[in-house]
Scaffold this active site. Structure first.
Site, mmCIF file in Angstrom:
data_model
loop_
_atom_site.group_PDB
_atom_site.id
_atom_site.type_symbol
_atom_site.label_atom_id
_atom_site.label_comp_id
_atom_site.label_asym_id
_atom_site.label_seq_id
_atom_site.Cartn_x
_atom_site.Cartn_y
_atom_site.Cartn_z
ATOM 1 N N ARG A 123 0.833 -1.212 0.000
ATOM 2 C CA ARG A 123 0.000 0.000 0.000
ATOM 3 C C ARG A 123 0.869 1.264 0.000
ATOM 4 N NH1 ARG A 123 -5.633 -1.811 2.776
ATOM 5 N NH2 ARG A 123 -5.183 -4.003 2.906
ATOM 6 N N ASP A 246 -1.480 -16.464 -2.994
ATOM 7 C CA ASP A 246 -1.864 -15.781 -4.248
ATOM 8 C C ASP A 246 -0.800 -14.891 -4.919
ATOM 9 O OD1 ASP A 246 -2.173 -14.005 -2.098
ATOM 10 O OD2 ASP A 246 -4.283 -13.577 -2.456
ATOM 11 N N THR A 446 0.417 -5.574 -6.558
ATOM 12 C CA THR A 446 -0.783 -6.321 -6.177
ATOM 13 C C THR A 446 -1.858 -5.424 -5.579
ATOM 14 O OG1 THR A 446 -1.518 -8.398 -5.181
ATOM 15 C CG2 THR A 446 -0.084 -6.973 -3.828
HETATM 16 C C1 DMJ Z 1 -5.299 -6.170 -1.569
HETATM 17 O O1 DMJ Z 1 -4.715 -5.599 -0.456
HETATM 18 C C2 DMJ Z 1 -4.263 -6.811 -2.462
HETATM 19 O O2 DMJ Z 1 -4.814 -7.012 -3.724
HETATM 20 C C3 DMJ Z 1 -3.761 -8.130 -1.922
HETATM 21 O O3 DMJ Z 1 -2.884 -8.767 -2.795
HETATM 22 C C4 DMJ Z 1 -4.929 -9.048 -1.663
HETATM 23 N N1 DMJ Z 1 -5.994 -8.443 -0.947
HETATM 24 C C5 DMJ Z 1 -6.395 -7.090 -1.148
HETATM 25 C C6 DMJ Z 1 -7.632 -6.892 -1.989
HETATM 26 O O4 DMJ Z 1 -8.576 -7.860 -1.935
#
Ligand code: DMJ
Length: 457
Positions: A123, A246, A446
């Site tokens: 973030r 993931d 991500t």
């Molecule tokens: C986000 O903080 C990121 O995409 C992370 O990789 C997975 N979860 C959340 C969104 O669902």
């Protein structure tokens, strides 16, 4: 510093490069796409105004009680940092300038708090670096470097796998049992910080964490769900593509593409073969990905959820459009079962096992990648359907609320910052005029922060 419009447009034109012309046969017209993009923009602004009014200076808005929530004892301006590049991409110049000035003047990482390395990296580090690239504001790069320095002690374990928590002031660490996602979803951000500061230490530490995770794969090529950073032993041996693993896969592929890192390429190719060989499940002609024992490959559960819905995007980016399309169809079936997706269900019975919807973006992200890479208008239509459901069930008078249950549609007093960083951004990019980001130049981390290659290999 305020960004002049010309500077901003220049930055945007570098970022938004037309690279596709869309088939004339597409059913959702350009006019509708524009209208949809405008609707997304308006809904984003609605949520942003709620945040500004009730939670400005705090990590998140609680959209039902109209109060604020902070993750730690002191705020780190989670929403303000996560939302910055979306404000710019959507053209909210005044709001972006105000937000950026607030962040630069108030964000100070010299705090005696233990932060979660993974969450702060995706973030804050991601958001600061992408906004630095969009604006050229070097104060953001300085903040990113200060944060990177403070996070480095997390990697000081006997294995090089990072502890989950690090104290931003003292460098003390906690949390010796981590997972592949938290250990392996750091290299886009740390690697970019190295490229931009010319200090290899960030790249090296995050790369080692990725490699040390991969090195501990089983004989059949799978990783488990939990790992001890001090012993390097697996503490959970279930393999899957869900939360906790993931984005480890996502970063193997993306770090190869972003940095041209050949080790990442090899690790990605070996890993995706194992994932497709042991986790993919053909269920009545549908493609799903379930759980299996990492050592034997024995199927242990047939559970899929909102987080897994990122995988079509990764498959599509890797060039496997056939599997990407089939898996996206399964994700959509999951969404349509209740008119919005649950956190988890059993794909054999379609019974929901975790009914909440925390405003997640992954299924929209996959629609965006698939539309961009195939030009198939079906993904616009499906995106429009999802957007209407999303607004209908989650909008509140102060913003957007998570759902406690997709079955009852009861709302919950929570609005995570990824709503701004990701969910609205991917809806917007899906519908925005027929030009797209060039995935050869831009890689989204991500958390959907776009990172542009500005360096040579
Ligand atoms: C986000 O903080 C990121 O995409 C992370 O990789 C997975 N979860 C959340 C969104 O669902």
């Amino acid at each position: 510093m305020t960004i002049r419009l010309t500077t901003l447009l220049l930055a945007l034109s570098t970022l938004l490069t037309p690279s596709f012309s869309f088939a004339k046969t597409q059913r959702v017209s350009v006019v509708n796409r524009r209208a949809l993009a405008a609707r997304v923009r308006a809904e984003f602004l609605h949520a942003w105004r709620g945040y500004e009014r009730y939670a400005w200076g705090h990590d998140e808005l609680k959209p039902l009680s109209k109060t604020a929530r902070d993750w730690y004892d002191e705020p780190l301006y989670m929403t303000q940092v996560d939302a910055l590049d979306t404000l710019i991409l959507m053209g909210f110049r005044k709001e972006a300038d105000r937000d950026r000035e607030f962040v630069v003047k108030n964000l100070n990482f010299d705090k005696d708090i233990y932060v979660q390395n993974f969450e702060i990296t995706i973030r804050h580090l991601g958001g600061l670096l992408s906004t630095y690239q969009l604006t050229g504001d070097r104060r953001l790069l300085r903040l990113a470097e200060d944060l990177g320095n403070r996070l480095l002690p997390a990697f000081d374990s006997p294995t090089g796998l990072p502890y989950r928590f690090v104290n931003l002031r003292t460098g003390k660490t906690r949390g010796e049992v981590t997972n592949p996602a938290e250990a392996g979803t750091l290299l886009i951000e740390f690697g970019t910080l190295s490229k931009l500061t010319r200090r290899p230490v960030f790249y090296d530490k995050a790369k080692r964490a990725l490699v040390e995770t991969f090195k501990r794969r089983s004989a059949i090529g799978l990783v488990g769900s939990r790992i001890n950073v001090e012993t390097g032993e697996w503490a959970g041996t279930t393999s899957h593509i869900s939360g906790g693993i993931d984005s480890y896969y996502e970063y193997l592929l993306k770090c190869w593409r972003l940095f041209g890192d050949e080790d990442c390429r090899r690790m990605w190719l070996e890993s995706i073969a194992a994932v497709n060989g042991h986790l993919a499940d053909d269920e009545g002609g549908e493609l799903w990905y379930g759980q299996a024992d990492m050592r034997t490959g024995r199927r242990t559960a047939t559970s899929y959820g909102a987080l897994d819905a990122f995988f079509p995007a990764v498959l599509a980016l890797s060039g496997d459009l056939a599997r990407a399309r089939r898996l996206q169809a399964s994700s959509l079936k999951m969404w349509r079962a209740h008119g919005i997706e649950p956190e988890r269900l059993d794909y054999r019975t379609m019974q929901v096992s975790d009914a909440e919807y925390p405003l997640r973006p992954e299924i929209v992200e996959s629609a965006y990648y698939l539309h961009t890479l195939t030009g198939d208008p079906r993904y616009l239509g499906e995106g429009a359907e999802m957007f209407e459901d999303f607004v209908r069930h989650c909008k509140t008078d102060a913003g957007y609320a998570a759902l406690k249950s997709v079955e009852t549609k009861e709302q919950e007093d929570s609005m995570e910052s990824f709503l701004f960083a990701e969910t609205f951004k991917y809806f917007y990019l899906l519908f925005a005029p027929p030009k797209t980001l060039d995935f050869n130049q831009i890689i989204f981390n991500t958390e959907a922060h776009p990172i542009r290659k500005t360096w040579r290999r």
